[in-house]
Design a protein around this motif. Structure first.
Motif, PDB file in Angstrom:
ATOM      1  N   GLN A  80     -12.523  -5.873  -8.112  1.00 27.44           N
ATOM      2  CA  GLN A  80     -11.603  -7.015  -8.142  1.00 27.44           C
ATOM      3  C   GLN A  80     -11.962  -7.983  -9.255  1.00 27.44           C
ATOM      4  O   GLN A  80     -11.077  -8.530  -9.915  1.00 27.44           O
ATOM      5  N   ARG A  81     -13.266  -8.218  -9.447  1.00 27.30           N
ATOM      6  CA  ARG A  81     -13.706  -9.121 -10.508  1.00 27.30           C
ATOM      7  C   ARG A  81     -13.268  -8.586 -11.871  1.00 27.30           C
ATOM      8  O   ARG A  81     -12.801  -9.328 -12.728  1.00 27.30           O
ATOM      9  N   ILE A  82     -13.378  -7.289 -12.058  1.00 25.22           N
ATOM     10  CA  ILE A  82     -13.012  -6.664 -13.334  1.00 25.22           C
ATOM     11  C   ILE A  82     -11.514  -6.755 -13.567  1.00 25.22           C
ATOM     12  O   ILE A  82     -11.066  -7.230 -14.613  1.00 25.22           O
ATOM     13  N   VAL A  83     -10.716  -6.284 -12.606  1.00 19.02           N
ATOM     14  CA  VAL A  83      -9.262  -6.248 -12.806  1.00 19.02           C
ATOM     15  C   VAL A  83      -8.620  -7.618 -12.628  1.00 19.02           C
ATOM     16  O   VAL A  83      -7.449  -7.802 -12.966  1.00 19.02           O
ATOM     17  N   GLY A  84      -9.394  -8.590 -12.128  1.00 22.05           N
ATOM     18  CA  GLY A  84      -8.881  -9.944 -11.961  1.00 22.05           C
ATOM     19  C   GLY A  84      -9.302 -10.897 -13.061  1.00 22.05           C
ATOM     20  O   GLY A  84      -8.931 -12.073 -13.045  1.00 22.05           O
ATOM     21  N   ALA A  85     -10.070 -10.408 -14.035  1.00 22.02           N
ATOM     22  CA  ALA A  85     -10.509 -11.260 -15.146  1.00 22.02           C
ATOM     23  C   ALA A  85      -9.298 -11.725 -15.953  1.00 22.02           C
ATOM     24  O   ALA A  85      -8.343 -10.972 -16.148  1.00 22.02           O
ATOM     25  N   LYS A  86      -9.345 -12.958 -16.422  1.00 21.06           N
ATOM     26  CA  LYS A  86      -8.214 -13.539 -17.156  1.00 21.06           C
ATOM     27  C   LYS A  86      -7.762 -12.684 -18.333  1.00 21.06           C
ATOM     28  O   LYS A  86      -6.581 -12.411 -18.489  1.00 21.06           O
ATOM     29  N   ASP A  87      -8.720 -12.266 -19.167  1.00 20.99           N
ATOM     30  CA  ASP A  87      -8.365 -11.447 -20.334  1.00 20.99           C
ATOM     31  C   ASP A  87      -7.769 -10.108 -19.911  1.00 20.99           C
ATOM     32  O   ASP A  87      -6.829  -9.614 -20.532  1.00 20.99           O
ATOM     33  N   PHE A  88      -8.312  -9.530 -18.848  1.00 19.28           N
ATOM     34  CA  PHE A  88      -7.796  -8.247 -18.367  1.00 19.28           C
ATOM     35  C   PHE A  88      -6.339  -8.406 -17.939  1.00 19.28           C
ATOM     36  O   PHE A  88      -5.475  -7.626 -18.352  1.00 19.28           O
ATOM     37  N   ILE A  89      -6.063  -9.397 -17.150  1.00 23.16           N
ATOM     38  CA  ILE A  89      -4.693  -9.623 -16.667  1.00 23.16           C
ATOM     39  C   ILE A  89      -3.761  -9.954 -17.821  1.00 23.16           C
ATOM     40  O   ILE A  89      -2.643  -9.434 -17.896  1.00 23.16           O
ATOM     41  N   ARG A  90      -4.217 -10.803 -18.732  1.00 20.03           N
ATOM     42  CA  ARG A  90      -3.371 -11.184 -19.868  1.00 20.03           C
ATOM     43  C   ARG A  90      -3.013  -9.982 -20.737  1.00 20.03           C
ATOM     44  O   ARG A  90      -1.880  -9.833 -21.176  1.00 20.03           O
TER      45      ARG A  90
ATOM     46  N   LYS B 265      -1.493  -5.439 -14.370  1.00 23.70           N
ATOM     47  CA  LYS B 265      -2.186  -4.822 -13.238  1.00 23.70           C
ATOM     48  C   LYS B 265      -2.468  -3.354 -13.516  1.00 23.70           C
ATOM     49  O   LYS B 265      -1.912  -2.759 -14.437  1.00 23.70           O
ATOM     50  N   VAL B 266      -3.327  -2.789 -12.699  1.00 21.53           N
ATOM     51  CA  VAL B 266      -3.657  -1.363 -12.785  1.00 21.53           C
ATOM     52  C   VAL B 266      -2.486  -0.580 -12.209  1.00 21.53           C
ATOM     53  O   VAL B 266      -1.976  -0.899 -11.135  1.00 21.53           O
ATOM     54  N   ASN B 267      -2.050   0.419 -12.930  1.00 23.65           N
ATOM     55  CA  ASN B 267      -0.930   1.260 -12.516  1.00 23.65           C
ATOM     56  C   ASN B 267      -1.381   2.701 -12.385  1.00 23.65           C
ATOM     57  O   ASN B 267      -2.488   3.052 -12.757  1.00 23.65           O
ATOM     58  N   GLY B 268      -0.481   3.524 -11.907  1.00 25.10           N
ATOM     59  CA  GLY B 268      -0.726   4.957 -11.790  1.00 25.10           C
ATOM     60  C   GLY B 268       0.118   5.516 -10.674  1.00 25.10           C
ATOM     61  O   GLY B 268       0.695   4.772  -9.880  1.00 25.10           O
ATOM     62  N   ASP B 269       0.211   6.832 -10.624  1.00 29.21           N
ATOM     63  CA  ASP B 269       0.924   7.477  -9.525  1.00 29.21           C
ATOM     64  C   ASP B 269       0.199   7.151  -8.233  1.00 29.21           C
ATOM     65  O   ASP B 269      -1.028   7.109  -8.187  1.00 29.21           O
TER      66      ASP B 269
ATOM     67  N   TYR C 159      -9.460   6.963   4.693  1.00 31.32           N
ATOM     68  CA  TYR C 159      -9.234   5.528   4.493  1.00 31.32           C
ATOM     69  C   TYR C 159      -8.101   5.064   5.407  1.00 31.32           C
ATOM     70  O   TYR C 159      -7.224   5.843   5.772  1.00 31.32           O
ATOM     71  N   HIS C 160      -8.131   3.782   5.751  1.00 25.54           N
ATOM     72  CA  HIS C 160      -7.125   3.218   6.636  1.00 25.54           C
ATOM     73  C   HIS C 160      -6.231   2.247   5.876  1.00 25.54           C
ATOM     74  O   HIS C 160      -6.654   1.631   4.894  1.00 25.54           O
ATOM     75  N   GLU C 161      -5.013   2.106   6.348  1.00 28.81           N
ATOM     76  CA  GLU C 161      -4.031   1.228   5.702  1.00 28.81           C
ATOM     77  C   GLU C 161      -4.489  -0.231   5.659  1.00 28.81           C
ATOM     78  O   GLU C 161      -4.040  -0.986   4.815  1.00 28.81           O
ATOM     79  N   ASP C 162      -5.388  -0.634   6.565  1.00 32.66           N
ATOM     80  CA  ASP C 162      -5.828  -2.024   6.579  1.00 32.66           C
ATOM     81  C   ASP C 162      -7.021  -2.285   5.648  1.00 32.66           C
ATOM     82  O   ASP C 162      -7.542  -3.393   5.590  1.00 32.66           O
ATOM     83  N   ASN C 163      -7.439  -1.281   4.894  1.00 32.27           N
ATOM     84  CA  ASN C 163      -8.527  -1.449   3.930  1.00 32.27           C
ATOM     85  C   ASN C 163      -8.066  -2.433   2.860  1.00 32.27           C
ATOM     86  O   ASN C 163      -6.976  -2.289   2.310  1.00 32.27           O
ATOM     87  N   PRO C 164      -8.846  -3.458   2.533  1.00 30.01           N
ATOM     88  CA  PRO C 164      -8.432  -4.441   1.522  1.00 30.01           C
ATOM     89  C   PRO C 164      -8.153  -3.827   0.150  1.00 30.01           C
ATOM     90  O   PRO C 164      -7.392  -4.380  -0.636  1.00 30.01           O
ATOM     91  N   ALA C 165      -8.729  -2.676  -0.122  1.00 33.23           N
ATOM     92  CA  ALA C 165      -8.567  -2.008  -1.417  1.00 33.23           C
ATOM     93  C   ALA C 165      -7.486  -0.939  -1.385  1.00 33.23           C
ATOM     94  O   ALA C 165      -7.337  -0.187  -2.346  1.00 33.23           O
ATOM     95  N   ILE C 166      -6.693  -0.866  -0.316  1.00 32.94           N
ATOM     96  CA  ILE C 166      -5.798   0.268  -0.113  1.00 32.94           C
ATOM     97  C   ILE C 166      -4.820   0.502  -1.271  1.00 32.94           C
ATOM     98  O   ILE C 166      -4.533   1.647  -1.606  1.00 32.94           O
ATOM     99  N   ALA C 167      -4.335  -0.549  -1.904  1.00 30.50           N
ATOM    100  CA  ALA C 167      -3.399  -0.354  -3.026  1.00 30.50           C
ATOM    101  C   ALA C 167      -4.056   0.451  -4.145  1.00 30.50           C
ATOM    102  O   ALA C 167      -3.411   1.299  -4.767  1.00 30.50           O
ATOM    103  N   TYR C 168      -5.333   0.213  -4.392  1.00 33.19           N
ATOM    104  CA  TYR C 168      -6.063   0.949  -5.426  1.00 33.19           C
ATOM    105  C   TYR C 168      -6.506   2.325  -4.926  1.00 33.19           C
ATOM    106  O   TYR C 168      -6.582   3.270  -5.699  1.00 33.19           O
ATOM    107  N   LEU C 169      -6.812   2.420  -3.638  1.00 38.41           N
ATOM    108  CA  LEU C 169      -7.258   3.692  -3.067  1.00 38.41           C
ATOM    109  C   LEU C 169      -6.132   4.713  -2.996  1.00 38.41           C
ATOM    110  O   LEU C 169      -6.382   5.919  -3.033  1.00 38.41           O
TER     111      LEU C 169
END
Length: 105
Positions: free
Chosen positions: A23-33, A37-41, A50-60
């Motif tokens: 999150q720190r990496i993909v949330g860095a100001k320069d990264f976002i600018r 966001k991170v994309n992919g199929d 993994y469970h749907e309630d995992n906080p990282a589920i969108a990336y997982l």
């Protein structure tokens, strides 16, 4: 994770285990600018283990982790191009490093 684990499974595990760092990496100001966001199929449901309630589920759910940016035709002809490309790669390096670390045994 066992030696037979796929690259995707390894990256998912790394994201799950080290989500705060990711999150720190993909949330860095320069990264976002630069990349937004991170994309992919993506899978429609949570991957096995993994469970749907995992906080990282969108990336997982991703099957690939892709970032892109645009360099205009005008910018590509400027003397600052090398500096700009180095800035882009510098902002991308922690992301690539995180993904590569997942492949280390």
């Amino acid at each position: 994770m066992d030696a037979g684990a796929s690259r995707i499974e390894k990256v998912r595990q790394e994201i799950d285990y080290n989500f705060a760092e990711f999150q720190r990496i993909v949330g860095a100001k320069d990264f976002i600018r630069l990349f937004g966001k991170v994309n992919g199929d993506s899978l429609k449901t949570a991957p096995q283990g993994y469970h749907e309630d995992n906080p990282a589920i969108a990336y997982l759910k991703l099957k690939s982790w892709v970032v892109t940016t645009h360099v205009s035709d005008e910018a590509a002809t400027q003397p600052t191009l090398v500096r700009d490309v180095l800035r882009i790669f510098s902002a991308m390096q922690p992301f690539i490093g995180f993904l590569n670390a997942a492949q280390d045994e």
